[in-house]
Enzyme design. Structure first.
Site, PDB file in Angstrom:
ATOM      1  N   ARG A 108     -25.217  34.897   9.240  1.00  0.00           N
ATOM      2  CA  ARG A 108     -24.970  34.562   7.843  1.00  0.00           C
ATOM      3  C   ARG A 108     -25.830  33.363   7.450  1.00  0.00           C
ATOM      4  O   ARG A 108     -26.036  32.443   8.251  1.00  0.00           O
ATOM      5  CB  ARG A 108     -23.503  34.187   7.619  1.00  0.00           C
ATOM      6  CG  ARG A 108     -22.552  35.366   7.643  1.00  0.00           C
ATOM      7  CD  ARG A 108     -22.686  36.228   6.383  1.00  0.00           C
ATOM      8  NE  ARG A 108     -21.755  37.330   6.358  1.00  0.00           N
ATOM      9  CZ  ARG A 108     -22.037  38.571   6.766  1.00  0.00           C
ATOM     10  NH1 ARG A 108     -23.223  38.873   7.238  1.00  0.00           N
ATOM     11  NH2 ARG A 108     -21.114  39.524   6.683  1.00  0.00           N
ATOM     12  N   HIS A 155     -31.744  40.997   4.778  1.00  0.00           N
ATOM     13  CA  HIS A 155     -30.386  41.324   5.263  1.00  0.00           C
ATOM     14  C   HIS A 155     -30.301  42.793   5.706  1.00  0.00           C
ATOM     15  O   HIS A 155     -29.484  43.564   5.201  1.00  0.00           O
ATOM     16  CB  HIS A 155     -29.332  41.013   4.191  1.00  0.00           C
ATOM     17  CG  HIS A 155     -27.954  40.833   4.762  1.00  0.00           C
ATOM     18  ND1 HIS A 155     -27.065  39.895   4.308  1.00  0.00           N
ATOM     19  CD2 HIS A 155     -27.306  41.488   5.759  1.00  0.00           C
ATOM     20  CE1 HIS A 155     -25.929  39.989   4.996  1.00  0.00           C
ATOM     21  NE2 HIS A 155     -26.057  40.944   5.890  1.00  0.00           N
TER      22      HIS A 155
HETATM   23  C1  OXD Z   1     -22.115  42.862   8.132  1.00  0.00           C
HETATM   24  C2  OXD Z   1     -23.346  42.639   7.360  1.00  0.00           C
HETATM   25  O1  OXD Z   1     -21.333  41.925   8.282  1.00  0.00           O
HETATM   26  O2  OXD Z   1     -23.989  43.598   6.959  1.00  0.00           O
HETATM   27  O3  OXD Z   1     -21.910  43.961   8.624  1.00  0.00           O
HETATM   28  O4  OXD Z   1     -23.755  41.525   7.130  1.00  0.00           O
END
Ligand code: OXD
Length: 311
Positions: free
Chosen positions: A227, A275
């Site tokens: 994250r 991402h």
């Molecule tokens: C997840 C994401 O947590 O895609 O799966 O970030």
């Protein structure tokens, strides 16, 4: 009595293909795409990805929420989610192998000098580097959940020295496990490539900061596939610019999409991906969630997120 299930994505996201896939897998249930103007449907289960908080205010009969991803930080941030509602997340569901690919890509790109060769090609230069000495590239994986464990094992299988850092001690063949805050400095000091696979919780927010990153071995390289909130972006930029770290492969950011003009976009030693390190695969996710709902309906108790821990 028909089983009512609501499916909710982030505002504006079309979830119709998810509704169709779940309806095909569980014909005995009725799936309702979330509609913020729709009626109360009396759902017992919700299947969500960053849903609107209003879902939890309206659907007051929910027993469990299934997150269409591995990270549940967006849900944990919602005070409207009642404490008695069980939260379940995807476990692997085809994401572990993608994470392995992503991390190996970053590790091999750094350790094998592929950026260097790309620059040489542009100059029509034929100049081999010395063979890679894996001992000079110790990898540290932060977070040993389903995905982090697979990543650590895959890196170990290639012969790189691997350590993992987790909240509590455990045995993991081929991986040296460090546990808890007390062992974090030692874990960082033995690592050159740092791979972040931690859940985002109040305890891990900002953990990739200057004080921690500057403990890495010289030539440190960061792979952040967890994250954006884990990383203090300005600290990484400063360490790269001071030459205290060599590079970074970043999939997640404080603000997503990464804003235009952000210094990561044009940084010569930062690779940005949008991402995509491990994407949710619809077929696998539908099978896993359907199995868990059927287990719950049959009186079983599949693993749920520990709400106090946040993962
Ligand atoms: C997840 C994401 O947590 O895609 O799966 O970030």
């Amino acid at each position: 009595m028909t089983l009512e299930i609501v499916i909710a994505g982030s505002p504006g996201r079309d979830m119709s293909s998810w509704c169709a896939a779940f309806a095909a897998a569980m014909p005995q249930a009725r799936f309702h795409p979330w509609d913020d103007k729709g009626p109360y449907v009396g759902a017992r289960y919700a299947i969500v990805w960053k849903p609107p908080a209003a879902l939890f205010e309206r659907e007051t009969g929910l027993q469990a929420v299934f997150n269409l991803g591995a990270g549940i930080d967006a849900l944990m941030d919602m005070p409207q989610l009642p404490p008695h509602v069980a939260v379940l997340r995807l476990e692997d569901a085809g994401m572990a192998v993608q994470m392995v690919e992503y991390v190996l890509y970053g590790l091999l790109r750094a350790a094998r000098g592929f950026d260097h060769y790309a620059a040489q090609q542009r100059q029509e230069l034929w100049a081999p580097l010395p063979a890679v000495d894996r001992a000079a590239w110790p990898v540290g994986v932060m977070g040993l959940g389903a995905l982090g464990t697979r990543v650590a094992q895959a890196v170990a299988a290639l012969g790189y020295p691997v350590a993992g850092w987790a909240r509590s001690a455990r045995e993991l063949p081929g991986v040296e496990v460090y546990a808890g805050d007390a062992q974090l400095p030692g874990f960082l000091a033995r690592s050159r490539v740092l791979v972040n696979m931690l859940p985002l919780t109040p305890q891990t927010e900002g953990i990739l900061n200057r004080a921690h990153l500057e403990r890495l071995r010289p030539g440190g390289y960061l792979i952040n596939a967890a994250r954006g909130g884990h990383l203090v972006e300005a600290d990484l930029l400063a360490l790269l610019d001071e030459g205290r770290m060599d590079g970074a492969l970043l999939d997640v950011f404080h603000d997503e999409p990464l804003p235009p003009g952000h210094p990561f976009w044009g940084h010569p030693r930062v690779i940005v991906t949008p991402h995509v390190a491990a994407m949710t695969l619809q077929a696998e996710a539908v099978v896993q969630i359907t199995d868990k709902i059927l287990a719950m309906e049959g009186g079983g108790s599949p693993a749920v997120v520990a709400r106090d821990r946040g993962y």
